[in-house]
Design a protein around this motif. Structure first.
Motif, short mmCIF file in Angstrom:
data_model
loop_
_atom_site.label_atom_id
_atom_site.label_comp_id
_atom_site.label_asym_id
_atom_site.label_seq_id
_atom_site.Cartn_x
_atom_site.Cartn_y
_atom_site.Cartn_z
N GLU A 49 -81.40 -27.26 -98.71
CA GLU A 49 -80.06 -26.92 -99.18
C GLU A 49 -79.43 -25.81 -98.33
O GLU A 49 -78.23 -25.83 -98.08
CB GLU A 49 -80.12 -26.49 -100.65
CG GLU A 49 -80.28 -27.63 -101.63
CD GLU A 49 -79.09 -28.57 -101.60
OE1 GLU A 49 -78.04 -28.21 -102.15
OE2 GLU A 49 -79.21 -29.66 -101.01
N ARG A 50 -80.24 -24.88 -97.90
CA ARG A 50 -79.71 -23.79 -97.06
C ARG A 50 -79.33 -24.30 -95.68
O ARG A 50 -78.31 -23.89 -95.11
CB ARG A 50 -80.73 -22.65 -96.99
CG ARG A 50 -80.89 -21.98 -98.35
CD ARG A 50 -81.98 -20.92 -98.41
NE ARG A 50 -82.18 -20.52 -99.80
CZ ARG A 50 -83.04 -19.63 -100.23
NH1 ARG A 50 -83.84 -19.01 -99.36
NH2 ARG A 50 -83.14 -19.34 -101.51
N ILE A 51 -80.12 -25.21 -95.15
CA ILE A 51 -79.76 -25.83 -93.87
C ILE A 51 -78.46 -26.63 -94.04
O ILE A 51 -77.55 -26.54 -93.20
CB ILE A 51 -80.88 -26.75 -93.36
CG1 ILE A 51 -82.11 -25.92 -92.96
CG2 ILE A 51 -80.41 -27.57 -92.16
CD1 ILE A 51 -83.31 -26.75 -92.56
N ARG A 52 -78.38 -27.40 -95.11
CA ARG A 52 -77.20 -28.24 -95.34
C ARG A 52 -75.94 -27.39 -95.49
O ARG A 52 -74.88 -27.70 -94.92
CB ARG A 52 -77.40 -29.10 -96.58
CG ARG A 52 -76.31 -30.13 -96.80
CD ARG A 52 -76.71 -31.13 -97.89
NE ARG A 52 -76.72 -30.50 -99.21
CZ ARG A 52 -75.64 -30.43 -100.01
NH1 ARG A 52 -74.48 -30.93 -99.61
NH2 ARG A 52 -75.73 -29.87 -101.19
N GLY A 53 -76.04 -26.28 -96.23
CA GLY A 53 -74.89 -25.40 -96.37
C GLY A 53 -74.45 -24.80 -95.05
O GLY A 53 -73.25 -24.72 -94.73
N THR A 54 -75.44 -24.38 -94.26
CA THR A 54 -75.14 -23.79 -92.94
C THR A 54 -74.48 -24.82 -92.03
O THR A 54 -73.41 -24.56 -91.43
CB THR A 54 -76.44 -23.28 -92.29
OG1 THR A 54 -77.02 -22.27 -93.11
CG2 THR A 54 -76.16 -22.70 -90.91
N GLN A 55 -75.09 -26.00 -91.92
CA GLN A 55 -74.59 -27.00 -90.98
C GLN A 55 -73.23 -27.57 -91.41
O GLN A 55 -72.36 -27.84 -90.57
CB GLN A 55 -75.60 -28.14 -90.83
CG GLN A 55 -76.95 -27.72 -90.27
CD GLN A 55 -76.93 -27.39 -88.78
OE1 GLN A 55 -75.94 -26.86 -88.28
NE2 GLN A 55 -78.03 -27.68 -88.09
N THR A 56 -73.02 -27.74 -92.71
CA THR A 56 -71.75 -28.27 -93.19
C THR A 56 -70.60 -27.33 -92.86
O THR A 56 -69.53 -27.76 -92.39
CB THR A 56 -71.80 -28.51 -94.71
OG1 THR A 56 -72.83 -29.46 -95.00
CG2 THR A 56 -70.47 -29.04 -95.23
N CYS A 57 -70.81 -26.03 -93.10
CA CYS A 57 -69.75 -25.05 -92.81
C CYS A 57 -69.50 -24.93 -91.32
O CYS A 57 -68.35 -24.77 -90.88
CB CYS A 57 -70.12 -23.70 -93.40
SG CYS A 57 -70.10 -23.68 -95.20
#
Length: 352
Positions: free
Chosen positions: A193-201
């Motif tokens: 989830e932390r990777i996904r939040g970082t990459q999405t932004c």
């Protein structure tokens, strides 16, 4: 000759009530008139009577003890969870029994199974895959988990890791950073989830982060990974670490390698552990409300013990905490900043 300990019959005789009345008063299962409760309280204090929890357990089938299994008590994130859970347990007349699984999946099941034999219910933090928790349900004890489980209807508590990562990423983008690294810990259920939040932004700005992996969610893990990230051909301007402990180890090693922080690289973490504020530089992080997480998990378990069938996943809001380990890039634009999250409260430390 040693004086015999007072018994429940002694208390009943001194207070002029029945043994059953003393038992109900001690266990908190019934209220009585103010004069009766005053006599009971006086008799208990004068005699120095203490209830025998083992005997009570044999009669009621309840231990008035709750088990809490954490991954690593050395991590202040889990220490704070314990503090929050224990506070609520004491308010409701329960004792907390703690198990530290020490990040060992080999020992985890054995320890939790043994814990279940001694308690009325359990709160569990685990690295096990979501689909593998059936054995916990088979223990026939009420349980609350940290992190949503999509496969089983189990009450659970967590913090929005996706939103937390977005907050950090937007903060760093607003400071003009364009080359990002994410240093993660794969076995954690929060990591993706932390990777996904970082990459999405970052993708919204046409950017992406290079993802690295550390062997442990600890300062040693951050130290070991640091040189490969900072001495590589594409040195990042900002590093987002899976947790504060990794970030603190990373900062220590970066300084040992001769880098100036945050001038050469900004570093962030998650958890807002207490001594992150006293690091040099003080650590920018996201407060995941660890103590509140422990409190909420304990309240859910007490409800479950009372027969309330609540399988809701309660999600706490993260809060961005800006300190000295991040800084604005010299060539960063002064306009067009992205919002760092309307639901956050950003606290800035005094620059030293």
């Amino acid at each position: 000759m040693k004086k015999a300990s007072p018994t429940i019959r002694d208390v009943a005789a001194a207070a002029g009530v029945s043994v059953a009345t003393v038992s109900k008063y001690m266990n908190g299962t019934q209220r009585f008139t103010a004069p009766v409760e005053a006599r009971l309280k006086t008799a208990i204090e004068l005699l120095g009577y203490r209830a025998n929890p083992m005997a009570r357990s044999m009669i009621t089938g309840e231990t008035r003890t709750i088990g809490l299994a954490v991954l690593d008590i050395r991590n202040p994130h889990f220490t704070n969870i314990v503090k929050g859970a224990n506070r609520i347990a004491l308010q409701h007349g329960y004792t907390l029994l703690l198990v530290d699984t020490e990040e060992s999946q080999d020992r985890e099941r054995i320890l939790i199974e043994e814990l279940a034999r001694r308690v009325d219910g359990m709160i569990v933090s685990s690295r096990m895959p979501e689909e593998s928790v059936q054995w916990i349900l088979d223990l026939q004890k009420p349980v609350v988990l940290f992190g949503r489980n999509k496969h089983f209807p189990i009450p659970s508590v967590g913090t929005d890791s996706y939103l937390a990562a977005c907050m950090l990423t937007r903060h760093l983008l607003n400071q003009g950073h364009r080359r990002f690294a994410y240093l993660g810990f794969g076995p954690s259920r929060w990591n993706d989830e932390r990777i996904r939040g970082t990459q999405t932004c970052l993708a919204e700005q046409g950017l992406s982060a290079t993802v690295y992996e550390t062997h442990a969610p600890s300062p040693q893990g951050g130290e070991r990974a640091c040189s490969a990230i900072l001495l590589g051909p594409q040195r990042p301007e900002a590093v987002i670490c899976y947790n504060d402990l990794i970030a603190l180890g990373f900062i220590k090693e970066a300084r040992a390698l001769g880098f100036s922080l945050p001038q050469d690289v900004s570093v962030t973490g998650f958890d807002n552990v207490s001594y992150g504020e006293y690091a040099s530089p003080a650590l920018t992080t996201v407060d995941l409300q660890s103590e509140r997480m422990g409190e909420l998990a304990m309240l859910k378990l007490i409800d479950a013990l009372a027969g309330k069938n609540d399988t809701e996943y309660s999600l706490l809001e993260p809060r961005l905490v800006v300190r000295d380990s991040t800084m604005r890039r010299p060539n960063a634009p002064n306009s067009g900043d992205m919002p760092e999250g309307a639901a956050t409260s950003t606290r800035k430390a005094t620059r030293r």
